[in-house]
Design a protein around this motif. Structure first.
Motif, PDB file in Angstrom:
ATOM      1  N   VAL A 166      -9.793   6.989  21.563  1.00  0.00           N
ATOM      2  CA  VAL A 166     -10.126   5.780  21.862  1.00  0.00           C
ATOM      3  C   VAL A 166     -11.184   5.203  20.673  1.00  0.00           C
ATOM      4  O   VAL A 166     -11.518   3.675  20.052  1.00  0.00           O
ATOM      5  CB  VAL A 166     -11.768   6.141  22.631  1.00  0.00           C
ATOM      6  N   LYS A 167     -12.153   6.153  19.631  1.00  0.00           N
ATOM      7  CA  LYS A 167     -12.402   5.737  18.678  1.00  0.00           C
ATOM      8  C   LYS A 167     -11.145   5.303  17.638  1.00  0.00           C
ATOM      9  O   LYS A 167     -12.094   4.377  16.774  1.00  0.00           O
ATOM     10  CB  LYS A 167     -13.212   7.310  18.004  1.00  0.00           C
ATOM     11  N   LEU A 168     -10.254   5.758  17.162  1.00  0.00           N
ATOM     12  CA  LEU A 168      -9.376   5.665  16.412  1.00  0.00           C
ATOM     13  C   LEU A 168      -9.222   3.826  16.475  1.00  0.00           C
ATOM     14  O   LEU A 168      -8.714   2.776  16.124  1.00  0.00           O
ATOM     15  CB  LEU A 168      -7.517   6.345  16.660  1.00  0.00           C
ATOM     16  N   TRP A 169      -8.802   3.631  18.095  1.00  0.00           N
ATOM     17  CA  TRP A 169      -8.144   2.545  18.358  1.00  0.00           C
ATOM     18  C   TRP A 169      -9.347   1.545  18.380  1.00  0.00           C
ATOM     19  O   TRP A 169      -9.378   0.356  17.997  1.00  0.00           O
ATOM     20  CB  TRP A 169      -7.954   2.212  19.862  1.00  0.00           C
ATOM     21  N   SER A 170     -10.182   1.410  18.638  1.00  0.00           N
ATOM     22  CA  SER A 170     -11.774   0.925  18.297  1.00  0.00           C
ATOM     23  C   SER A 170     -11.786   0.145  16.767  1.00  0.00           C
ATOM     24  O   SER A 170     -12.201  -0.831  16.518  1.00  0.00           O
ATOM     25  CB  SER A 170     -12.900   1.042  19.955  1.00  0.00           C
ATOM     26  N   SER A 171     -11.790   1.107  15.904  1.00  0.00           N
ATOM     27  CA  SER A 171     -12.065   0.864  15.018  1.00  0.00           C
ATOM     28  C   SER A 171     -10.966   0.645  14.196  1.00  0.00           C
ATOM     29  O   SER A 171     -11.275  -0.249  13.155  1.00  0.00           O
ATOM     30  CB  SER A 171     -12.015   3.064  14.315  1.00  0.00           C
ATOM     31  N   LEU A 183       0.739  -1.415   0.064  1.00  0.00           N
ATOM     32  CA  LEU A 183      -0.421   0.006   0.156  1.00  0.00           C
ATOM     33  C   LEU A 183       0.834   0.946  -0.046  1.00  0.00           C
ATOM     34  O   LEU A 183       1.523   1.214   0.731  1.00  0.00           O
ATOM     35  CB  LEU A 183      -0.775   0.078   1.432  1.00  0.00           C
ATOM     36  N   ASN A 184       0.510   1.961  -0.673  1.00  0.00           N
ATOM     37  CA  ASN A 184       1.098   3.366  -0.907  1.00  0.00           C
ATOM     38  C   ASN A 184       0.592   4.177   0.221  1.00  0.00           C
ATOM     39  O   ASN A 184      -0.651   4.098   1.113  1.00  0.00           O
ATOM     40  CB  ASN A 184       1.321   3.885  -1.649  1.00  0.00           C
ATOM     41  N   ALA A 185       1.253   5.366   0.286  1.00  0.00           N
ATOM     42  CA  ALA A 185       0.338   6.514   1.450  1.00  0.00           C
ATOM     43  C   ALA A 185      -1.277   6.521   1.912  1.00  0.00           C
ATOM     44  O   ALA A 185      -1.683   6.593   2.712  1.00  0.00           O
ATOM     45  CB  ALA A 185       1.637   7.246   1.887  1.00  0.00           C
ATOM     46  N   ALA A 186      -1.453   7.063   0.742  1.00  0.00           N
ATOM     47  CA  ALA A 186      -2.589   7.587   0.386  1.00  0.00           C
ATOM     48  C   ALA A 186      -3.199   6.572   0.755  1.00  0.00           C
ATOM     49  O   ALA A 186      -4.582   6.857   1.458  1.00  0.00           O
ATOM     50  CB  ALA A 186      -2.846   8.201  -1.310  1.00  0.00           C
ATOM     51  N   GLN A 187      -3.014   5.104  -0.366  1.00  0.00           N
ATOM     52  CA  GLN A 187      -3.982   4.019   0.079  1.00  0.00           C
ATOM     53  C   GLN A 187      -3.735   4.099   2.087  1.00  0.00           C
ATOM     54  O   GLN A 187      -4.721   3.642   2.148  1.00  0.00           O
ATOM     55  CB  GLN A 187      -3.470   2.844  -0.429  1.00  0.00           C
ATOM     56  N   PHE A 188      -2.530   4.425   2.482  1.00  0.00           N
ATOM     57  CA  PHE A 188      -2.993   3.665   4.189  1.00  0.00           C
ATOM     58  C   PHE A 188      -4.260   4.421   4.530  1.00  0.00           C
ATOM     59  O   PHE A 188      -4.404   4.317   5.457  1.00  0.00           O
ATOM     60  CB  PHE A 188      -1.686   3.146   5.001  1.00  0.00           C
ATOM     61  N   LYS A 189      -3.626   5.872   4.179  1.00  0.00           N
ATOM     62  CA  LYS A 189      -4.726   6.784   4.943  1.00  0.00           C
ATOM     63  C   LYS A 189      -5.876   6.498   4.944  1.00  0.00           C
ATOM     64  O   LYS A 189      -7.037   6.677   5.286  1.00  0.00           O
ATOM     65  CB  LYS A 189      -4.105   8.074   4.876  1.00  0.00           C
ATOM     66  N   GLN A 190      -6.307   5.860   3.388  1.00  0.00           N
ATOM     67  CA  GLN A 190      -7.818   6.478   2.665  1.00  0.00           C
ATOM     68  C   GLN A 190      -8.300   4.529   3.744  1.00  0.00           C
ATOM     69  O   GLN A 190      -9.373   4.487   3.928  1.00  0.00           O
ATOM     70  CB  GLN A 190      -7.862   5.645   1.692  1.00  0.00           C
ATOM     71  N   LEU A 191      -7.456   3.877   4.484  1.00  0.00           N
ATOM     72  CA  LEU A 191      -8.265   2.528   4.677  1.00  0.00           C
ATOM     73  C   LEU A 191      -8.012   2.980   6.203  1.00  0.00           C
ATOM     74  O   LEU A 191      -9.360   2.732   6.645  1.00  0.00           O
ATOM     75  CB  LEU A 191      -6.658   1.815   4.796  1.00  0.00           C
ATOM     76  N   LEU A 192      -7.098   3.888   6.917  1.00  0.00           N
ATOM     77  CA  LEU A 192      -7.762   4.467   8.495  1.00  0.00           C
ATOM     78  C   LEU A 192      -9.174   5.147   8.232  1.00  0.00           C
ATOM     79  O   LEU A 192      -9.481   4.438   9.418  1.00  0.00           O
ATOM     80  CB  LEU A 192      -6.797   5.538   8.871  1.00  0.00           C
ATOM     81  N   ILE A 193      -8.914   5.875   7.225  1.00  0.00           N
ATOM     82  CA  ILE A 193     -10.735   6.873   7.429  1.00  0.00           C
ATOM     83  C   ILE A 193     -11.793   6.109   7.029  1.00  0.00           C
ATOM     84  O   ILE A 193     -12.681   5.701   7.823  1.00  0.00           O
ATOM     85  CB  ILE A 193     -10.310   7.948   6.321  1.00  0.00           C
ATOM     86  N   SER A 194     -11.675   4.881   6.367  1.00  0.00           N
ATOM     87  CA  SER A 194     -13.019   4.047   6.099  1.00  0.00           C
ATOM     88  C   SER A 194     -13.028   3.114   7.430  1.00  0.00           C
ATOM     89  O   SER A 194     -14.214   2.714   7.273  1.00  0.00           O
ATOM     90  CB  SER A 194     -12.317   2.808   4.296  1.00  0.00           C
ATOM     91  N   ALA A 195     -11.749   2.818   7.808  1.00  0.00           N
ATOM     92  CA  ALA A 195     -12.398   2.204   9.287  1.00  0.00           C
ATOM     93  C   ALA A 195     -13.025   2.901   9.673  1.00  0.00           C
ATOM     94  O   ALA A 195     -14.049   2.434  10.400  1.00  0.00           O
ATOM     95  CB  ALA A 195     -11.308   1.693  10.304  1.00  0.00           C
ATOM     96  N   LEU A 196     -12.963   4.164  10.211  1.00  0.00           N
ATOM     97  CA  LEU A 196     -13.514   4.889  11.530  1.00  0.00           C
ATOM     98  C   LEU A 196     -14.910   5.244  10.775  1.00  0.00           C
ATOM     99  O   LEU A 196     -15.577   5.111  11.305  1.00  0.00           O
ATOM    100  CB  LEU A 196     -12.670   6.545  11.348  1.00  0.00           C
TER     101      LEU A 196
END
Lengths: 124, 170
Positions: free
Chosen positions: A83-88, A35-48
Protein backbone atom coordinates in the motif's frame (compact mmCIF):
# COMPACT_ATOMS: atom_id res chain seq x y z
CA UNK A 1 -20.19 -51.55 17.15
CA UNK A 2 -19.49 -47.80 17.18
CA UNK A 3 -17.92 -46.41 14.06
CA UNK A 4 -14.23 -45.47 14.40
CA UNK A 5 -13.76 -41.79 15.05
CA UNK A 6 -12.52 -39.91 12.02
CA UNK A 7 -9.95 -37.20 12.41
CA UNK A 8 -10.19 -34.03 10.46
CA UNK A 9 -7.49 -31.62 9.68
CA UNK A 10 -8.32 -28.20 8.34
CA UNK A 11 -5.59 -26.16 6.73
CA UNK A 12 -6.31 -22.47 6.17
CA UNK A 13 -4.05 -20.29 4.05
CA UNK A 14 -4.72 -16.64 4.77
CA UNK A 15 -2.13 -15.16 2.50
CA UNK A 16 0.81 -17.42 1.97
CA UNK A 17 2.79 -15.10 -0.25
CA UNK A 18 5.16 -12.71 1.47
CA UNK A 19 5.76 -10.64 -1.62
CA UNK A 20 3.60 -8.77 -4.06
CA UNK A 21 4.64 -8.17 -7.65
CA UNK A 22 3.73 -5.04 -9.60
CA UNK A 23 4.07 -4.35 -13.29
CA UNK A 24 4.47 -0.61 -13.74
CA UNK A 25 5.23 1.74 -16.57
CA UNK A 26 6.67 5.23 -16.30
CA UNK A 27 5.27 7.87 -18.63
CA UNK A 28 6.82 11.25 -19.24
CA UNK A 29 5.00 14.25 -20.56
CA UNK A 30 7.80 15.01 -23.05
CA UNK A 31 9.33 12.16 -24.95
CA UNK A 32 12.98 11.45 -25.19
CA UNK A 33 13.76 11.07 -21.51
CA UNK A 34 15.78 8.01 -20.68
CA UNK A 35 16.63 6.39 -17.36
CA UNK A 36 18.89 3.51 -16.67
CA UNK A 37 18.05 0.87 -14.07
CA UNK A 38 19.90 2.54 -11.22
CA UNK A 39 18.20 5.88 -11.83
CA UNK A 40 14.84 4.13 -11.97
CA UNK A 41 15.40 2.51 -8.58
CA UNK A 42 16.62 5.81 -7.19
CA UNK A 43 13.39 7.41 -8.39
CA UNK A 44 11.29 4.76 -6.62
CA UNK A 45 13.19 5.13 -3.37
CA UNK A 46 12.98 8.91 -3.46
CA UNK A 47 9.21 8.66 -3.97
CA UNK A 48 8.94 6.43 -0.89
CA UNK A 49 11.20 8.71 1.13
CA UNK A 50 9.19 11.78 0.21
CA UNK A 51 5.90 10.41 1.38
CA UNK A 52 6.81 7.96 4.12
CA UNK A 53 10.23 9.02 5.32
CA UNK A 54 13.53 7.25 5.79
CA UNK A 55 12.04 4.28 7.60
CA UNK A 56 9.91 3.22 4.66
CA UNK A 57 12.48 4.20 2.06
CA UNK A 58 14.40 1.23 3.45
CA UNK A 59 11.65 -1.26 2.59
CA UNK A 60 13.08 -4.29 0.72
CA UNK A 61 12.09 -3.27 -2.78
CA UNK A 62 13.47 -5.08 -5.83
CA UNK A 63 13.31 -4.20 -9.52
CA UNK A 64 13.14 -7.62 -11.09
CA UNK A 65 13.13 -6.56 -14.73
CA UNK A 66 13.52 -3.20 -16.38
CA UNK A 67 13.19 -2.19 -20.02
CA UNK A 68 14.77 1.10 -20.89
CA UNK A 69 12.93 1.60 -24.18
CA UNK A 70 9.41 1.31 -22.81
CA UNK A 71 10.35 2.40 -19.25
CA UNK A 72 8.39 -0.51 -17.81
CA UNK A 73 9.46 -2.67 -14.91
CA UNK A 74 8.37 -5.48 -12.63
CA UNK A 75 8.80 -4.66 -8.95
CA UNK A 76 8.75 -6.91 -5.92
CA UNK A 77 7.79 -5.60 -2.51
CA UNK A 78 6.93 -7.32 0.75
CA UNK A 79 3.19 -7.51 1.27
CA UNK A 80 3.09 -5.11 4.20
CA UNK A 81 4.66 -2.40 2.07
CA UNK A 82 2.44 -2.74 -0.99
CA UNK A 83 0.00 0.00 0.00
CA UNK A 84 2.84 2.37 0.86
CA UNK A 85 4.66 1.76 -2.41
CA UNK A 86 1.52 2.09 -4.50
CA UNK A 87 0.47 5.33 -2.83
CA UNK A 88 3.92 6.86 -3.17
CA UNK A 89 4.01 5.90 -6.88
CA UNK A 90 0.63 7.56 -7.31
CA UNK A 91 1.81 10.79 -5.74
CA UNK A 92 5.08 11.02 -7.62
CA UNK A 93 4.85 13.99 -9.97
CA UNK A 94 8.19 14.80 -11.48
CA UNK A 95 11.71 13.59 -12.13
CA UNK A 96 14.42 16.25 -12.35
CA UNK A 97 11.84 18.89 -13.13
CA UNK A 98 10.13 16.93 -15.89
CA UNK A 99 6.56 15.84 -15.34
CA UNK A 100 5.95 12.14 -15.22
CA UNK A 101 3.44 9.60 -13.95
CA UNK A 102 3.52 5.95 -13.01
CA UNK A 103 0.96 3.69 -14.63
CA UNK A 104 0.33 0.52 -12.65
CA UNK A 105 -0.57 -2.17 -15.13
CA UNK A 106 -0.88 -5.28 -12.98
CA UNK A 107 -0.48 -6.27 -9.34
CA UNK A 108 -0.44 -9.84 -8.09
CA UNK A 109 0.92 -11.90 -5.21
CA UNK A 110 2.15 -14.45 -7.72
CA UNK A 111 4.84 -13.69 -10.25
CA UNK A 112 3.44 -16.13 -12.78
CA UNK A 113 0.23 -14.14 -13.04
CA UNK A 114 2.17 -11.21 -14.47
CA UNK A 115 3.21 -13.20 -17.50
CA UNK A 116 -0.30 -13.27 -18.93
CA UNK A 117 -2.67 -10.37 -18.82
CA UNK A 118 -6.25 -11.03 -19.80
CA UNK A 119 -6.69 -7.37 -20.70
CA UNK A 120 -4.21 -7.72 -23.53
CA UNK A 121 -5.78 -10.93 -24.76
CA UNK A 122 -6.47 -10.85 -28.47
CA UNK A 123 -9.19 -13.12 -29.68
CA UNK A 124 -8.95 -14.28 -33.25
CA UNK B 1 -17.88 7.50 24.19
CA UNK B 2 -16.97 9.59 21.24
CA UNK B 3 -13.93 11.70 21.93
CA UNK B 4 -10.41 12.17 20.67
CA UNK B 5 -8.11 9.86 22.60
CA UNK B 6 -4.53 10.85 23.24
CA UNK B 7 -1.36 9.23 24.39
CA UNK B 8 1.04 11.10 26.67
CA UNK B 9 4.72 10.22 26.28
CA UNK B 10 6.81 10.96 29.35
CA UNK B 11 10.43 11.39 28.27
CA UNK B 12 13.66 12.38 29.93
CA UNK B 13 16.32 14.37 28.15
CA UNK B 14 19.72 12.84 28.86
CA UNK B 15 22.83 14.79 28.04
CA UNK B 16 26.44 15.15 29.18
CA UNK B 17 26.37 18.91 28.98
CA UNK B 18 24.57 20.62 31.90
CA UNK B 19 23.73 23.66 29.75
CA UNK B 20 21.64 21.49 27.42
CA UNK B 21 18.77 21.07 29.86
CA UNK B 22 18.68 24.75 30.73
CA UNK B 23 18.31 25.74 27.10
CA UNK B 24 15.14 23.63 26.74
CA UNK B 25 12.22 25.60 25.46
CA UNK B 26 8.82 24.16 24.62
CA UNK B 27 8.63 25.82 21.20
CA UNK B 28 12.16 24.75 20.27
CA UNK B 29 11.43 21.21 21.39
CA UNK B 30 8.14 21.09 19.48
CA UNK B 31 9.83 22.21 16.28
CA UNK B 32 12.64 19.71 16.80
CA UNK B 33 10.27 16.76 17.30
CA UNK B 34 8.15 17.76 14.29
CA UNK B 35 11.21 18.05 12.04
CA UNK B 36 12.46 14.66 13.20
CA UNK B 37 9.10 13.03 12.49
CA UNK B 38 9.08 14.63 9.03
CA UNK B 39 12.55 13.23 8.36
CA UNK B 40 11.86 9.74 9.67
CA UNK B 41 8.24 9.23 8.60
CA UNK B 42 7.90 11.61 5.66
CA UNK B 43 5.03 13.94 4.82
CA UNK B 44 2.49 11.34 5.88
CA UNK B 45 4.01 11.00 9.33
CA UNK B 46 4.46 14.74 9.77
CA UNK B 47 0.83 15.43 8.91
CA UNK B 48 -0.57 12.55 10.96
CA UNK B 49 1.38 13.35 14.11
CA UNK B 50 1.10 17.12 14.08
CA UNK B 51 -2.69 17.26 14.47
CA UNK B 52 -2.89 16.51 18.18
CA UNK B 53 0.75 17.18 18.97
CA UNK B 54 1.68 19.42 21.89
CA UNK B 55 4.40 19.75 24.49
CA UNK B 56 2.36 19.60 27.68
CA UNK B 57 4.96 19.84 30.43
CA UNK B 58 8.62 20.73 30.50
CA UNK B 59 10.98 20.79 33.44
CA UNK B 60 14.31 22.37 32.57
CA UNK B 61 15.97 21.30 35.83
CA UNK B 62 15.29 17.58 35.60
CA UNK B 63 14.86 17.42 31.82
CA UNK B 64 11.41 15.79 31.99
CA UNK B 65 9.20 16.37 28.97
CA UNK B 66 5.56 15.35 28.47
CA UNK B 67 4.44 15.10 24.85
CA UNK B 68 0.87 14.58 23.72
CA UNK B 69 -0.18 12.92 20.47
CA UNK B 70 -3.22 11.21 19.04
CA UNK B 71 -3.75 7.58 20.01
CA UNK B 72 -3.78 6.35 16.41
CA UNK B 73 -0.32 7.71 15.62
CA UNK B 74 1.53 7.61 18.92
CA UNK B 75 3.81 4.85 17.67
CA UNK B 76 5.08 7.10 14.86
CA UNK B 77 6.04 9.75 17.41
CA UNK B 78 7.53 7.19 19.79
CA UNK B 79 9.66 5.59 17.08
CA UNK B 80 10.95 8.97 15.89
CA UNK B 81 12.26 10.00 19.34
CA UNK B 82 15.48 7.90 19.20
CA UNK B 83 16.46 9.76 16.02
CA UNK B 84 16.87 13.04 17.92
CA UNK B 85 20.60 13.31 18.54
CA UNK B 86 21.22 16.96 19.30
CA UNK B 87 19.52 20.07 20.59
CA UNK B 88 20.33 23.34 18.88
CA UNK B 89 20.03 26.66 20.66
CA UNK B 90 21.50 30.01 19.61
CA UNK B 91 23.99 28.34 17.32
CA UNK B 92 25.23 25.88 19.95
CA UNK B 93 24.72 22.20 19.40
CA UNK B 94 24.39 19.95 22.42
CA UNK B 95 24.40 16.20 21.82
CA UNK B 96 21.63 14.53 23.77
CA UNK B 97 19.06 11.78 23.56
CA UNK B 98 15.50 11.15 24.74
CA UNK B 99 14.69 8.34 27.11
CA UNK B 100 10.99 7.44 27.11
CA UNK B 101 9.95 6.63 30.67
CA UNK B 102 6.21 6.06 30.42
CA UNK B 103 3.32 6.11 27.96
CA UNK B 104 -0.01 6.97 29.51
CA UNK B 105 -3.50 7.69 28.38
CA UNK B 106 -4.00 10.69 30.64
CA UNK B 107 -1.85 13.32 32.28
CA UNK B 108 -2.85 11.97 35.68
CA UNK B 109 -1.33 8.51 35.13
CA UNK B 110 1.88 10.10 33.89
CA UNK B 111 1.91 12.30 36.98
CA UNK B 112 1.53 9.28 39.29
CA UNK B 113 4.35 7.50 37.49
CA UNK B 114 6.57 10.58 37.66
CA UNK B 115 6.10 10.88 41.43
CA UNK B 116 7.11 7.24 41.99
CA UNK B 117 10.00 7.61 39.57
CA UNK B 118 11.31 10.73 41.30
CA UNK B 119 11.15 8.98 44.68
CA UNK B 120 13.17 6.08 43.31
CA UNK B 121 15.68 8.49 41.71
CA UNK B 122 16.14 10.27 45.07
CA UNK B 123 17.02 6.97 46.72
CA UNK B 124 19.48 6.15 43.94
CA UNK B 125 21.07 9.60 44.30
CA UNK B 126 21.32 9.04 48.04
CA UNK B 127 23.32 5.87 47.43
CA UNK B 128 25.62 7.47 44.87
CA UNK B 129 26.37 10.83 46.45
CA UNK B 130 29.76 11.47 48.00
CA UNK B 131 29.53 14.86 49.71
CA UNK B 132 28.16 15.12 53.28
CA UNK B 133 26.21 18.34 52.63
CA UNK B 134 24.58 16.78 49.55
CA UNK B 135 23.74 13.67 51.57
CA UNK B 136 21.90 15.70 54.19
CA UNK B 137 19.97 17.66 51.58
CA UNK B 138 18.87 14.49 49.80
CA UNK B 139 17.93 12.77 53.05
CA UNK B 140 15.77 15.75 53.93
CA UNK B 141 14.01 15.54 50.55
CA UNK B 142 13.43 11.81 50.96
CA UNK B 143 11.91 12.14 54.44
CA UNK B 144 9.80 15.06 53.29
CA UNK B 145 8.42 13.09 50.34
CA UNK B 146 7.65 10.10 52.59
CA UNK B 147 5.87 12.33 55.12
CA UNK B 148 3.82 13.91 52.38
CA UNK B 149 2.85 10.45 51.17
CA UNK B 150 1.48 9.55 54.59
CA UNK B 151 -0.42 12.80 55.00
CA UNK B 152 -2.23 13.11 51.71
CA UNK B 153 -2.67 10.77 48.81
CA UNK B 154 -0.60 12.65 46.28
CA UNK B 155 1.69 15.59 46.12
CA UNK B 156 1.97 17.74 43.06
CA UNK B 157 4.34 16.92 40.24
CA UNK B 158 7.33 16.79 42.57
CA UNK B 159 9.29 19.67 41.07
CA UNK B 160 10.74 20.65 44.42
CA UNK B 161 12.15 17.17 45.13
CA UNK B 162 13.69 17.02 41.70
CA UNK B 163 15.03 20.56 41.85
CA UNK B 164 16.73 20.04 45.18
CA UNK B 165 18.29 16.87 43.91
CA UNK B 166 19.53 18.64 40.79
CA UNK B 167 20.93 21.52 42.83
CA UNK B 168 22.54 19.07 45.22
CA UNK B 169 24.18 17.34 42.25
CA UNK B 170 25.67 20.61 40.93
Amino acid sequence: MPAPATTYERVVYKNPSEYHYMKVCLEFQDHGVGLNAAQFKQLLISALKDLFGEVDAALPLDVLTYEEKTLSAILRICSSGLVKLWSSLTLLGSYKGKKCAFRVIQVSPFLLALSGNSRELVLD
Amino acid sequence: MVRFKHRYLLCELVSDDPRCRLSLDDRVLGVLVRDTIARVHGTFGAAACSIGFAVRYLNAYTGIVLLRCRKEFYQLVWSALPFITYLENKGHRYPCFFNTLHVGGTIRTCQKFLIQYNRRQLLILLQNCTDEGEREAIQKSVTRSCLLEEESGEEGLSDSGGEEAAEAME
